[in-house]
Design an enzyme around this catalytic site. Structure first.
Site, PDB file in Angstrom:
ATOM      1  N   GLU A  97      -0.543  -1.305 -10.369  1.00 35.26           N
ATOM      2  CA  GLU A  97       0.013  -2.129  -9.296  1.00 35.26           C
ATOM      3  C   GLU A  97       1.538  -2.239  -9.362  1.00 35.26           C
ATOM      4  OE1 GLU A  97      -1.595  -3.408  -6.739  1.00 35.26           O
ATOM      5  OE2 GLU A  97      -3.600  -2.820  -7.413  1.00 35.26           O
TER       6      GLU A  97
ATOM      7  N   GLU B 298       0.827  -1.211   0.000  1.00 35.55           N
ATOM      8  CA  GLU B 298       0.000   0.000   0.000  1.00 35.55           C
ATOM      9  C   GLU B 298       0.861   1.260   0.000  1.00 35.55           C
ATOM     10  OE1 GLU B 298      -2.932  -0.324  -0.823  1.00 35.55           O
ATOM     11  OE2 GLU B 298      -3.069  -2.481  -0.467  1.00 35.55           O
TER      12      GLU B 298
ATOM     13  N   HIS C 230       1.721   2.185  -3.523  1.00 30.56           N
ATOM     14  CA  HIS C 230       0.668   2.985  -4.159  1.00 30.56           C
ATOM     15  C   HIS C 230       0.766   4.440  -3.693  1.00 30.56           C
ATOM     16  CE1 HIS C 230      -1.550  -0.070  -6.251  1.00 30.56           C
ATOM     17  NE2 HIS C 230      -1.848  -0.763  -5.164  1.00 30.56           N
TER      18      HIS C 230
ATOM     19  N   TYR D 209     -12.031  -3.253 -10.496  1.00 24.11           N
ATOM     20  CA  TYR D 209     -11.332  -4.323 -11.199  1.00 24.11           C
ATOM     21  C   TYR D 209     -12.215  -5.130 -12.137  1.00 24.11           C
ATOM     22  CZ  TYR D 209      -7.039  -3.614  -8.579  1.00 24.11           C
ATOM     23  OH  TYR D 209      -5.878  -3.074  -8.061  1.00 24.11           O
TER      24      TYR D 209
ATOM     25  N   ILE E 253     -14.453  -7.032  -8.406  1.00 19.33           N
ATOM     26  CA  ILE E 253     -15.037  -6.916  -9.745  1.00 19.33           C
ATOM     27  C   ILE E 253     -16.484  -6.444  -9.733  1.00 19.33           C
ATOM     28  CG2 ILE E 253     -13.464  -8.711 -10.567  1.00 19.33           C
ATOM     29  CD1 ILE E 253     -15.901 -10.574 -10.847  1.00 19.33           C
ATOM     30  N   PHE E 254     -17.164  -6.558  -8.593  1.00 15.00           N
ATOM     31  CA  PHE E 254     -18.565  -6.145  -8.547  1.00 15.00           C
ATOM     32  C   PHE E 254     -18.786  -4.832  -7.803  1.00 15.00           C
ATOM     33  CE2 PHE E 254     -19.244 -10.759  -9.324  1.00 15.00           C
ATOM     34  CZ  PHE E 254     -19.964 -10.637 -10.499  1.00 15.00           C
ATOM     35  N   ALA E 255     -17.817  -4.398  -7.025  1.00 16.50           N
ATOM     36  CA  ALA E 255     -17.998  -3.144  -6.284  1.00 16.50           C
ATOM     37  C   ALA E 255     -16.750  -2.280  -6.311  1.00 16.50           C
ATOM     38  CB  ALA E 255     -18.398  -3.434  -4.831  1.00 16.50           C
ATOM     39  N   GLY E 256     -15.681  -2.774  -6.922  1.00 20.09           N
ATOM     40  CA  GLY E 256     -14.440  -2.023  -6.989  1.00 20.09           C
ATOM     41  C   GLY E 256     -14.115  -1.630  -8.404  1.00 20.09           C
TER      42      GLY E 256
END
Length: 559
Positions: A375, A346, A349, A483, A478-481
């Site tokens: 990344e 982290e 980043h 990616y 994949i569903f809330a971020g």
């Protein structure tokens, strides 16, 4: 801007905006469902014989969780007497899977984790299908064949086929290794596990982590519990900050009290250039797990972005982890090595956000960087957790100040490639499942869970999902971020990050003068150029050529 629907007009624009609002609503609901489900589950152990052999730190964490759940007057903490409250919060869950000897309890906790959020609505699959459908419809309005094509239009990977080709290249090396690794774990369980394991053809998924830890202990004679005292958070921070001074000529100084924080655990730091003493940036660090009100995982986020247009010169970052909190008043947070690498990840980043020289907000820091390259600096930083000088800068016994023994360091390095085959296959499996859902998936022909099983049969045939597996209901990446059709980015970036670290290896990790030169080159390219320059150009400016997977395969022992 095209991807935001700017070029649309009339009914198409109105429809696109309505779908975007609905998608935001569904994504928020998805995240809340996972958090609520994680918080709702617990399993309390009162029989001390069931935690026999469990590391003291895990028992203390579970005992503290039990006390925290009580109302009114709270008893004194006694990790040896319990009770012990197991939760689905990541530090607790990993400890259960790694160390709890009782198979039936591990099975219960594992299945609870793999079915998180699957009971938060009458039919959770319908909500996942709606997310997929909305993204596909929005992509078509923008002129793309499917959402994966839209996603890749702003990434380094040129096509879905290119992603699949890289995945298959790595799979060819990783799958045979993974199958050998699982066979070795199964053999150990039969040898040492007693009658529970005598007739197993292979381990169940709730057994794999437990026996991985036992095999690791046997092979390397080194446990997380033995390492923890050498990785106290204050020492790790001091050493990590020393590393970036060594590499990038910056200094991190504590600035607690200079900014308001949202929890007493949160700290605040300023970043300065060593030569000029210029204040370059700041960041918040929220290091510990708080399952009652904090979602799991670890992430870096933008607090303030650099932008000349609005006169913002000092970028500020949020660095959030879910590490092991201190137990008691006199003991600091004693980190697992996995938590150490997560912190370095982290911080990588954060460095790209904070050291940017780009002045246009939309491309400053991590903004505008293609998702499969973002990344790079985070995974690059993880490599330093195996560098001798770096480790001896962070690993000191929290009570005596003694450095990590040499033999422990050697075993730590050897552990890096332990189960590398299974770990690589797991990442490839997630990445290709994601890509199929957002490219070729047809809900008229198969369910999303059938897609999961089909992809698993290719990438992790030795560890097929259970019939009741509903992991997709909590697959927030994949569903809330960010990616969606982008989970492959971890592997794609890993190729680049391993090759980037290879530049330091080529210079000689003990050659301080050369390391500083390469480090400053990395700062002046990867960490500073932002999203205004294509990542491949940035990489080639730093490395002098395009990336290759050779270093990644070598680092993972998969050559």
């Amino acid at each position: 801007m095209k991807l935001g629907g700017v070029g649309l007009e009339g009914e198409d624009k109105e429809q696109f905006n309505q779908m975007r609002m609905r998608l935001a609503e569904l994504s928020t609901k998805f995240g809340n469902n996972v958090l609520d489900s994680t918080k709702a589950y617990s399993y309390t152990i009162e029989d001390a014989s069931l935690v026999e052999g469990v590391p003291a730190s895990a028992k203390a964490m579970w005992a503290q969780a039990h006390i925290a759940s009580l109302e009114g007057d709270k008893p004194d903490l006694d990790p040896e007497k319990g009770p012990w409250r197991l939760t689905l919060d990541m530090p607790s869950y990993i400890a259960v899977m790694s160390h709890l000897p009782n198979r039936s309890i591990r099975e219960k906790v594992y299945k609870a984790y793999l079915t998180r959020a699957s009971d938060q609505s009458s039919n959770p699959e319908l909500e996942l299908l709606e997310i997929l459908s909305l993204k596909q419809k929005m992509a078509k309005l923008l002129g793309f064949e499917n959402y994966a094509e839209q996603s890749l239009s702003s990434k380094v990977a040129p096509s879905v086929k290119a992603v699949e080709e890289l995945s298959e290249l790595i799979l060819e090396k990783a799958l045979p290794t993974a199958e050998r690794e699982l066979a070795e774990l199964t053999a150990l369980s039969k040898e040492q596990g007693g009658e529970d394991y005598a007739d197993l053809e292979k381990l169940e998924p709730w057994d794999t982590t437990f026996w991985s830890e036992r095999l690791k202990e046997q092979k390397f004679d080194l446990t997380d519990e033995e390492l923890r005292p050498y990785f106290a958070l204050p020492n790790v921070l001091e050493g990590m900050f020393g590393l970036v001074t060594r590499l990038f000529n910056i200094e991190v100084r504590a600035a607690d009290g200079e900014a308001e924080v949202w929890h007493p655990d949160v700290r605040f730091f300023n970043v300065y250039d060593v030569d000029t003493d210029e204040h370059l940036a700041s960041f918040y660090l929220d290091p510990y797990s708080r399952p009652e009100n904090k979602r799991g995982g670890a992430w870096m986020d933008v607090c303030v972005g650099k932008s000349e247009a609005v006169n913002r010169q000092l970028p500020v970052a949020y660095l959030t982890c879910n590490g092991s909190p201190p137990v008691g008043d006199d003991t600091p947070s004693l980190m697992t090595f996995r938590e150490v690498t997560t912190l370095f990840h982290e911080f990588g980043h954060g460095l790209q956000h904070m050291l940017t020289k780009a002045t246009i907000g939309d491309v400053a820091g991590i903004n505008g960087i293609e998702w499969d390259a973002v990344e790079l600096p985070s995974q690059f930083m993880e490599n330093w957790c195996y560098d001798k000088a770096t480790v001896y800068g962070i690993a000191k016994h929290y009570e005596t100040g003694e450095p990590l023994p040499e033999e422990m360091f050697e075993k730590l390095v050897q552990q890096k490639t332990f189960n590398a085959g299974m770990m690589a296959c797991r990442q490839l499996y997630f990445g290709q499942m994601d890509m199929e859902l957002f490219s070729t998936f047809d809900p008229e022909k198969e369910s999303i869970f059938e897609v999961q099983r089909r992809v698993a049969s290719k990438y992790v045939p030795y560890a097929m999902p259970l019939d009741e597996d509903r992991f997709l209901c909590s697959f927030g990446h994949i569903f809330a971020g960010g990616y969606s059709a982008g989970y492959y980015s971890y592997k794609w970036s890993e190729v680049m990050s391993a090759d980037a670290f290879g530049a330091f290896e080529d210079a000689g990790l003990e050659n301080e003068e050369e390391i500083r030169k390469v480090g400053m080159s990395f700062r002046d390219t990867v960490l500073s150029m932002g999203g205004g320059v294509p990542p491949m150009q940035v990489f080639e400016k730093f490395r002098g050529r395009a990336p290759t997977p050779d270093a990644l395969l070598r680092h993972n022992g998969l050559e």
